[in-house]
Motif scaffolding. Structure first.
Motif, PDB file in Angstrom:
ATOM      1  N   THR A 152      87.447  36.426  25.260  1.00 56.84           N
ATOM      2  CA  THR A 152      88.840  35.989  25.158  1.00 56.84           C
ATOM      3  C   THR A 152      88.885  34.474  25.314  1.00 56.84           C
ATOM      4  OG1 THR A 152      89.706  38.063  26.052  1.00 56.84           O
ATOM      5  CG2 THR A 152      91.160  36.156  26.140  1.00 56.84           C
ATOM      6  N   TYR A 153      89.617  33.801  24.416  1.00 58.06           N
ATOM      7  CA  TYR A 153      89.734  32.354  24.436  1.00 58.06           C
ATOM      8  C   TYR A 153      91.202  31.992  24.680  1.00 58.06           C
ATOM      9  CZ  TYR A 153      85.367  33.117  21.928  1.00 58.06           C
ATOM     10  OH  TYR A 153      84.121  33.555  21.552  1.00 58.06           O
ATOM     11  N   SER A 154      91.472  31.492  25.868  1.00 56.56           N
ATOM     12  CA  SER A 154      92.840  31.107  26.219  1.00 56.56           C
ATOM     13  C   SER A 154      92.972  29.612  26.490  1.00 56.56           C
ATOM     14  CB  SER A 154      93.308  31.891  27.451  1.00 56.56           C
ATOM     15  OG  SER A 154      92.439  31.670  28.551  1.00 56.56           O
ATOM     16  N   GLU A 155      91.872  28.950  26.810  1.00 58.46           N
ATOM     17  CA  GLU A 155      91.919  27.519  27.126  1.00 58.46           C
ATOM     18  C   GLU A 155      92.379  26.716  25.916  1.00 58.46           C
ATOM     19  OE1 GLU A 155      88.653  24.092  28.187  1.00 58.46           O
ATOM     20  OE2 GLU A 155      88.488  26.000  29.258  1.00 58.46           O
ATOM     21  N   GLY A 156      93.356  25.850  26.146  1.00 56.41           N
ATOM     22  CA  GLY A 156      93.853  24.992  25.080  1.00 56.41           C
ATOM     23  C   GLY A 156      94.991  25.581  24.279  1.00 56.41           C
ATOM     24  N   HIS A 157      95.313  26.847  24.502  1.00 54.06           N
ATOM     25  CA  HIS A 157      96.396  27.489  23.758  1.00 54.06           C
ATOM     26  C   HIS A 157      97.611  27.652  24.664  1.00 54.06           C
ATOM     27  CE1 HIS A 157      92.691  29.178  21.677  1.00 54.06           C
ATOM     28  NE2 HIS A 157      93.283  28.417  20.756  1.00 54.06           N
ATOM     29  N   VAL A 158      98.608  26.826  24.458  1.00 55.81           N
ATOM     30  CA  VAL A 158      99.842  26.896  25.250  1.00 55.81           C
ATOM     31  C   VAL A 158     101.000  27.421  24.411  1.00 55.81           C
ATOM     32  CG1 VAL A 158      99.133  25.074  26.824  1.00 55.81           C
ATOM     33  CG2 VAL A 158     100.371  24.471  24.740  1.00 55.81           C
ATOM     34  N   HIS A 159     100.709  27.751  23.156  1.00 56.55           N
ATOM     35  CA  HIS A 159     101.693  28.338  22.262  1.00 56.55           C
ATOM     36  C   HIS A 159     101.033  29.501  21.520  1.00 56.55           C
ATOM     37  CE1 HIS A 159     104.569  25.019  22.769  1.00 56.55           C
ATOM     38  NE2 HIS A 159     103.524  24.200  22.733  1.00 56.55           N
ATOM     39  N   PRO A 160     101.821  30.389  20.914  1.00 52.59           N
ATOM     40  CA  PRO A 160     101.243  31.469  20.106  1.00 52.59           C
ATOM     41  C   PRO A 160     100.290  30.934  19.049  1.00 52.59           C
ATOM     42  CG  PRO A 160     103.568  31.876  20.462  1.00 52.59           C
ATOM     43  CD  PRO A 160     103.296  30.504  21.009  1.00 52.59           C
ATOM     44  N   VAL A 161      99.244  31.710  18.764  1.00 50.91           N
ATOM     45  CA  VAL A 161      98.201  31.289  17.824  1.00 50.91           C
ATOM     46  C   VAL A 161      98.494  31.881  16.447  1.00 50.91           C
ATOM     47  CG1 VAL A 161      95.734  31.333  17.324  1.00 50.91           C
ATOM     48  CG2 VAL A 161      96.528  31.166  19.698  1.00 50.91           C
ATOM     49  N   HIS A 162      98.634  31.008  15.455  1.00 49.87           N
ATOM     50  CA  HIS A 162      98.975  31.445  14.103  1.00 49.87           C
ATOM     51  C   HIS A 162      97.856  31.213  13.094  1.00 49.87           C
ATOM     52  CE1 HIS A 162     103.333  32.380  14.541  1.00 49.87           C
ATOM     53  NE2 HIS A 162     103.233  31.581  15.583  1.00 49.87           N
ATOM     54  N   ALA A 163      96.833  30.462  13.445  1.00 49.76           N
ATOM     55  CA  ALA A 163      95.759  30.158  12.494  1.00 49.76           C
ATOM     56  C   ALA A 163      94.427  30.100  13.225  1.00 49.76           C
ATOM     57  CB  ALA A 163      96.035  28.838  11.780  1.00 49.76           C
ATOM     58  N   ILE A 164      93.404  30.736  12.663  1.00 54.04           N
ATOM     59  CA  ILE A 164      92.062  30.739  13.255  1.00 54.04           C
ATOM     60  C   ILE A 164      91.010  30.789  12.154  1.00 54.04           C
ATOM     61  CG2 ILE A 164      92.568  31.766  15.513  1.00 54.04           C
ATOM     62  CD1 ILE A 164      91.951  34.486  14.333  1.00 54.04           C
ATOM     63  N   THR A 165      89.831  30.282  12.456  1.00 54.41           N
ATOM     64  CA  THR A 165      88.664  30.431  11.599  1.00 54.41           C
ATOM     65  C   THR A 165      87.438  30.039  12.421  1.00 54.41           C
ATOM     66  OG1 THR A 165      87.766  29.945   9.398  1.00 54.41           O
ATOM     67  CG2 THR A 165      88.612  28.075  10.666  1.00 54.41           C
ATOM     68  N   THR A 166      86.259  30.235  11.859  1.00 54.11           N
ATOM     69  CA  THR A 166      85.021  29.780  12.493  1.00 54.11           C
ATOM     70  C   THR A 166      84.240  28.949  11.484  1.00 54.11           C
ATOM     71  OG1 THR A 166      83.767  31.748  11.817  1.00 54.11           O
ATOM     72  CG2 THR A 166      84.895  31.819  13.964  1.00 54.11           C
ATOM     73  N   ASN A 167      83.310  28.132  11.984  1.00 55.69           N
ATOM     74  CA  ASN A 167      82.450  27.387  11.073  1.00 55.69           C
ATOM     75  C   ASN A 167      81.387  28.322  10.507  1.00 55.69           C
ATOM     76  OD1 ASN A 167      80.836  27.697  13.320  1.00 55.69           O
ATOM     77  ND2 ASN A 167      80.375  25.531  13.578  1.00 55.69           N
ATOM     78  N   SER A 168      80.607  27.837   9.556  1.00 54.00           N
ATOM     79  CA  SER A 168      79.665  28.696   8.845  1.00 54.00           C
ATOM     80  C   SER A 168      78.551  29.231   9.733  1.00 54.00           C
ATOM     81  CB  SER A 168      79.064  27.944   7.652  1.00 54.00           C
ATOM     82  OG  SER A 168      78.361  26.791   8.100  1.00 54.00           O
ATOM     83  N   SER A 169      78.240  28.528  10.815  1.00 49.92           N
ATOM     84  CA  SER A 169      77.194  28.997  11.726  1.00 49.92           C
ATOM     85  C   SER A 169      77.750  29.841  12.865  1.00 49.92           C
ATOM     86  CB  SER A 169      76.426  27.799  12.301  1.00 49.92           C
ATOM     87  OG  SER A 169      77.317  26.899  12.958  1.00 49.92           O
TER      88      SER A 169
END
Length: 213
Positions: free
Chosen positions: A120-137
């Motif tokens: 679970t990743y909560s650090e840095g998110h103080v608002h609802p999350v609407h966009a996500i992705t990961t890098n190729s690695s």
């Protein structure tokens, strides 16, 4: 259900001849195979698979991003109708016998196994999350928190960097570059893009200490 995602697969293909576009439905499995349970009450805004296709990530209204292994069953999850059977046992005994019968969709959903939560990743998110992705690695998670772009280490769950500049909510993020037949060294993998309701797309260089796009 709020805070729950049902995993299935449905693909569409498109072809264009001159100015005509034809849509084809690819015959793929469309039956729900698992549920991603864990987000707090509220909508889940986005789901994506990592570049290797082994894991998926979700962003929700609870201001968290979660990493899942959708092909493994969570051994800690106890189905609502049983306190003795494990998730695997319950799935094997109930789902195979009852799914596809006369039960309602809501009744059938309770037989679905719960996918394995990884992080679970909560650090840095103080608002609802609407966009996500990961890098190729699959080492960096890129996400949005309203107008802020957040880069997080997928392994340690620690925030690596943040960028500000948009004047409206970020709705889409992408990692540019990355691996491939012509780019095996992941050149450009640390160049990020964000698209916002402020009608701009901004490019960010993670190798620079500058917060300016």
């Amino acid at each position: 259900d709020c805070g729950t995602i049902h995993l299935c697969l449905s693909l569409m293909a498109f072809s264009r001849i001159k100015n005509n576009i034809t849509m084809y439905k690819i015959q793929c499995p469309s039956t729900s195979v698992a549920q991603l349970r864990g987000h707090a009450d509220g909508p889940i805004h986005i789901i994506r698979f990592t570049c290797d296709g082994n894991y998926c990530i979700t962003g929700g209204n609870d201001r968290t991003v979660r990493l899942w292994n959708p092909t493994r069953v969570d051994p800690a999850y106890r189905p609502p109708l049983s306190t003795k059977l494990s998730s695997q046992e319950y799935y094997a005994r109930q789902y195979s016998q009852n799914y596809g019968g006369d039960e309602s969709a809501q009744q059938q959903q309770q037989y679905l196994p719960s996918a394995l939560p990884m992080q679970t990743y909560s650090e840095g998110h103080v608002h609802p999350v609407h966009a996500i992705t990961t890098n190729s690695s699959s080492t960096i998670l890129l996400s949005s928190s309203d107008r802020t772009l957040v880069a997080t280490n997928l392994v340690t769950a620690q925030t690596v960097q943040k960028w500000w500049g948009h004047t409206a909510r970020i709705e889409y993020v992408a990692c540019l570059g990355g691996g491939g037949e012509t780019n095996s060294n992941n050149v450009g993998e640390e160049i990020y893009a964000s698209a916002s309701y402020d009608a701009t797309v901004r490019l960010w260089d993670a190798r620079s200490q500058s917060k300016e796009p």
